[in-house]
Design a protein around this motif. Sequence first.
Motif, mmCIF file in Angstrom:
data_model
loop_
_atom_site.group_PDB
_atom_site.id
_atom_site.type_symbol
_atom_site.label_atom_id
_atom_site.label_comp_id
_atom_site.label_asym_id
_atom_site.label_seq_id
_atom_site.Cartn_x
_atom_site.Cartn_y
_atom_site.Cartn_z
ATOM 1 N N GLY A 31 21.647 37.358 26.444
ATOM 2 C CA GLY A 31 22.584 37.788 27.314
ATOM 3 C C GLY A 31 23.194 39.178 27.089
ATOM 4 O O GLY A 31 24.210 39.731 27.814
ATOM 5 N N THR A 46 29.771 31.605 30.083
ATOM 6 C CA THR A 46 29.094 32.626 31.074
ATOM 7 C C THR A 46 29.840 34.098 30.938
ATOM 8 O O THR A 46 31.098 34.098 30.724
ATOM 9 C CB THR A 46 29.379 32.325 32.662
ATOM 10 O OG1 THR A 46 28.926 31.035 32.851
ATOM 11 C CG2 THR A 46 28.932 33.074 33.624
ATOM 12 N N ASP A 66 16.805 38.939 27.668
ATOM 13 C CA ASP A 66 16.674 37.575 27.916
ATOM 14 C C ASP A 66 15.649 36.886 26.947
ATOM 15 O O ASP A 66 14.459 37.276 26.830
ATOM 16 C CB ASP A 66 15.875 37.221 29.315
ATOM 17 C CG ASP A 66 15.881 35.997 29.756
ATOM 18 O OD1 ASP A 66 15.949 34.942 28.910
ATOM 19 O OD2 ASP A 66 15.325 35.613 31.157
ATOM 20 N N LYS A 123 26.038 40.323 30.190
ATOM 21 C CA LYS A 123 25.660 40.507 31.634
ATOM 22 C C LYS A 123 26.625 39.321 32.362
ATOM 23 O O LYS A 123 26.895 38.134 31.868
ATOM 24 C CB LYS A 123 24.483 40.043 31.943
ATOM 25 C CG LYS A 123 24.065 40.492 33.374
ATOM 26 C CD LYS A 123 22.421 40.221 33.800
ATOM 27 C CE LYS A 123 22.030 40.297 35.251
ATOM 28 N NZ LYS A 123 22.455 41.750 35.760
ATOM 29 N N VAL A 147 19.229 43.476 30.214
ATOM 30 C CA VAL A 147 20.087 42.492 29.660
ATOM 31 C C VAL A 147 18.846 41.666 28.708
ATOM 32 O O VAL A 147 17.789 41.820 29.261
ATOM 33 C CB VAL A 147 20.809 41.533 30.531
ATOM 34 C CG1 VAL A 147 19.471 40.758 31.451
ATOM 35 C CG2 VAL A 147 21.109 40.337 29.779
ATOM 36 N N TYR A 172 25.755 35.797 33.408
ATOM 37 C CA TYR A 172 24.635 35.197 32.646
ATOM 38 C C TYR A 172 25.175 34.103 31.808
ATOM 39 O O TYR A 172 26.053 34.195 31.098
ATOM 40 C CB TYR A 172 24.242 36.150 31.620
ATOM 41 C CG TYR A 172 22.731 36.024 31.222
ATOM 42 C CD1 TYR A 172 21.613 36.535 31.758
ATOM 43 C CD2 TYR A 172 22.768 35.464 29.940
ATOM 44 C CE1 TYR A 172 20.375 36.359 31.102
ATOM 45 C CE2 TYR A 172 21.568 35.316 29.249
ATOM 46 C CZ TYR A 172 20.233 35.646 29.714
ATOM 47 O OH TYR A 172 19.087 35.223 29.194
ATOM 48 N N GLU A 173 24.411 33.180 31.823
ATOM 49 C CA GLU A 173 24.463 31.761 30.998
ATOM 50 C C GLU A 173 24.098 32.184 29.479
ATOM 51 O O GLU A 173 23.041 32.310 28.940
ATOM 52 C CB GLU A 173 23.964 30.560 31.492
ATOM 53 C CG GLU A 173 24.446 29.285 30.973
ATOM 54 C CD GLU A 173 24.019 28.069 31.589
ATOM 55 O OE1 GLU A 173 24.808 27.087 31.603
ATOM 56 O OE2 GLU A 173 22.880 28.046 31.991
ATOM 57 N N THR A 174 25.316 32.251 28.572
ATOM 58 C CA THR A 174 25.139 32.543 27.231
ATOM 59 C C THR A 174 25.726 31.502 26.359
ATOM 60 O O THR A 174 25.881 30.319 26.767
ATOM 61 C CB THR A 174 25.302 33.903 26.950
ATOM 62 O OG1 THR A 174 24.936 34.008 25.373
ATOM 63 C CG2 THR A 174 26.576 34.358 27.238
#
Length: 627
Positions: free
Chosen positions: A415, A381, A434, A391, A432, A394-396
């Motif tokens: 992300g 994250t 996506d 970000k 961001v 944000y799950e990356t």
Amino acid sequence: MKKTNKIIYSIIFICIMSCDSYIDIVPDNVATFDLVFNNRANAKKFFYTLYGYLPHFSDVNSNIGLVGGDEVWTHQTWDGMRLSIGEQSKANPIYNLWGNGGRLEPHVALRDCNIFLNRISDVRDMTEDEKTRWIAEVKFLKAYYHFYLLKMYGPIPIIDENIEVSEDVISVRIERDGVDDVVDYIVSVLDEAIENLPPRITLEGEELGRATKPIAAMLKAKVLAFSASPLVNGNSVYSSWTNNAGTPYINQTYDANKWTLAADACREAIDLAHEAGNNLYKFSTAYNLSEETITKMNLRGAITDRWNNEIIWGQANPTTNTIQNNSFARIDDEFSGSSSGQVNSYYSIPLHMAEIFYSKNGVPIEEDNSYDYSSRFDLKTGDEANKFYVKQGYETIGLHLDRESRFYASLAGDGILSYDVNNEADDTSLFVVDAKNGGMAGYLNERQFNQTGYWPKKLVHYKSAIGNNSFTAENYSWPVYRLADLYLLYAECLNEVSGPVAEVFQYVDDVRERSGLDGVQASWTASSNNPTKPSTKEGLREIIHQERSIELAFEGHRFWDLRRWFKAHVLLNSTSMRGWSYEKATAETFYNQVEYGVTEFSIRDYFWPIAEDDILANPNLDQAFGW
């Protein structure tokens, strides 16, 4: 050098099947040339056409270096993509610049350069100073076109003069010259050009892009670096590739002095560039931005800030609209639907290129003592420490965290934050990327999508933007040669001469410092599991090669670097072009690796084949090695 070749006025390496066809093909152009060189205005038009033969450096269909290697992958069927997957052939060569390939042909350019040099003295309404400058520029172009062919075809015929219309068929059946002979010729022509070129362009509105002393000196440095590199410096692989007398086209004795000549040429070019006002670009803004954003923009601006002082040689035409359109990651959700379709967004960067960039500590991620390399593909994250890069919340994945600024400056990915014109004054609320299916940057339709999940953000000006059913590109001058390239080339050559001396580190560290990194020695000592790597010539060579791949990524240089380093048959042979699952909508499913293709490269691919028809037409012309 072995001999001076000539080139026919009207066409080069024509398919000569009989004396009759030869006579039919070759017209008498004398009257036309009398008109061209009757006055300055006509001569000037002819002069500018000689620049018009240059590759369109920002065009994937003209600059094979952009997509012909392993830096970019796409579902488009460009010639470069076909080349990268091993579809080259001698029956119908891809990107054929030898015979009638239907492109901007260097041989035709050389013919016209020779015509110009032979006839410019006839123009009466020009000053001698202007003639001297134009002659110097045409000699630069003549050297460039020879070098372009040399990089592609290896040993080529030296085209120093044109064949007169009255000469016979046998005169055009010329043979290749050895690589060393070609290099010596190019360097001699450049030395003549440098003497009479201007140190800088003063009439910028009219003349930017024309040759100067620093441009010609940097070309000379590149020619000599090519000559010193493993591909053509004592490479025994090519021992059997010989001329009719049995002499190898590529010298079979390694010559260490070639690196000295290359290093000296780089030093000369650096001095001339500094005298002309060239320096490493630094982003400036009236807004109160974070140090992280400014550091990212140092690299992006070096590419996209029009005619900035880092650019030694730039090209403004054609525009960069197309390459920006293909490289643009959609980020502004105000313009979705049909507006999103205004950009193609299919210029995709494979996963291995995302891994080439360093960690935040300035060393390779697989060497960094504190980087969790084994978990780099695990879901993570965005956190406070990376808030200007990824970000928060944000799950990356781990690969997108704790990387050097050039990673975030060069790539857009899931992300990753993107500084753009919409948030120019405030970098705390950036858009961001996506990249997942259903995300703003994700799959749009079967044509307009990014396969791998990474875009070359460094090729997109931060003021380029999607509007209401429109895309407006802030066009820039393509950086054909820039100072960071020259610094790293000098460091490479000097390391081969002297090993890891202070001056080698100085020029590498100057490039690294611009992107917020400590010097090589400090970084490897503090953070690498191989801390002594920079202390040997071999270790520092590896570091410099990676620095070039990072700093110059996606600009078309790696394609040629891997060839002259004689690494392409290793790094590009059966290499998987991987990326993320663009069809998937969640982080758990998106972050699964997919192989979208495989590059193929064998020893024979280092040099282009000549079309079979051209070989049949000229019995003195040898086919390329391995073909």
